[in-house]
Design an enzyme around this catalytic site. Sequence first.
Site: not given
Length: 232
Positions: A201, A170
């Site tokens: 993400h 992420d």
Amino acid sequence: MSATNIHIPAFDTEGQIPAYVARPDADSNRAIIVIPEIFGVNAGIREKCDAWAAEGYLAIAPDLFWRFAPGAELDPDVEAELQQAFGYFGQYDADDGVKDIEAAIRWLRSQGAEKVGCVGFCLGGRLAYMAATRTDINASVGYYGVMIDQMLDESHAIAHPLMLHIPTADHLVDEAAQARIHAGLDPHPKVTLHDYVGLDHGFAATSGNRRDDAGARLADGRTHAFFSEHLA
């Protein structure tokens, strides 16, 4: 399944919150709050609501930005709209978001929901965590929630089940933040954490460049099983 745009009363009488509601074909005593990303109640969020309604849940997605950008619908794959979304995030007060979730909980219960869960993405993932610490919601799920590592001092207040989906690559939640989340929440008996190695993400978006189909299916399957157990 039927769907419509409505308004629900805000928590502290400051106005009416726009929301998208999807109703199952039969009356249900189970409900899901779908908490949007920073892109508003866009097509992807509406699709997620519709999917929950098709499974028998009353589903609602509140417009988080209604105080300053009502009706905003943004596309993360369009650079200008992505930057606009980051601007909205910068002026957003997450404490207001918790109040709006509480308003949604109250509205759903007024519609006959006995068990209410929430599932949020990005900013919504953070708000799902905050809902678990600050409201009496029955179960919460957060996908790639941002800034949770900065709110771990609230974890003692988690009284109902919480699941977090954490992509290890992420770019908005770095390895150090992920390590703090694990250290703070792994010991909590009400919390389940799932890591998704190499994913970034937004991997569970319904469509677009960010989606990883295998990862999304795995995470969504876990979410559905989680709610089947805890909202029964």
